[in-house]
Design a protein around this motif. Structure first.
Motif, PDB file in Angstrom:
ATOM      1  N   HIS A 191       0.848  -1.192   0.000  1.00 12.96           N
ATOM      2  CA  HIS A 191       0.000   0.000   0.000  1.00 12.96           C
ATOM      3  C   HIS A 191       0.882   1.240   0.000  1.00 12.96           C
ATOM      4  O   HIS A 191       1.930   1.264   0.641  1.00 12.96           O
ATOM      5  CB  HIS A 191      -0.907   0.019   1.235  1.00 12.96           C
ATOM      6  N   GLU A 192       0.449   2.260  -0.713  1.00 16.62           N
ATOM      7  CA  GLU A 192       1.138   3.541  -0.672  1.00 16.62           C
ATOM      8  C   GLU A 192       0.116   4.615  -0.362  1.00 16.62           C
ATOM      9  O   GLU A 192      -0.829   4.832  -1.129  1.00 16.62           O
ATOM     10  CB  GLU A 192       1.838   3.837  -1.996  1.00 16.62           C
ATOM     11  N   GLY A 193       0.276   5.255   0.794  1.00 12.20           N
ATOM     12  CA  GLY A 193      -0.624   6.310   1.219  1.00 12.20           C
ATOM     13  C   GLY A 193       0.022   7.676   1.069  1.00 12.20           C
ATOM     14  O   GLY A 193       1.082   7.817   0.458  1.00 12.20           O
TER      15      GLY A 193
END
Length: 60
Positions: free
Chosen positions: A14-16
């Motif tokens: 995941h990349e937030g």
């Protein structure tokens, strides 16, 4: 294959806005590890405190 410190990165989970979560492996442990890294080169004290708190909560 990417490396982050001693961890071999297998994939990005995941990349937030502020963090990236990777799946990786340490050469000293056979299990897969999840690494949550702050994106900012110079993170704020608030961001560091939040990550430390999440780590403590996960350990309990």
């Amino acid at each position: 294959m990417q490396f982050l410190s001693q961890y071999q990165i297998h994939s990005t989970l995941h990349e937030g806005m502020e963090t990236i979560i990777y799946r990786g492996k340490s050469p000293t442990h056979p299990e897969t590890t999840v690494l949550k890294i702050l994106k900012a080169e110079y993170p704020t004290l608030d961001a560091i405190t939040r990550i430390e708190h999440e780590s403590v909560v996960r350990q309990n």
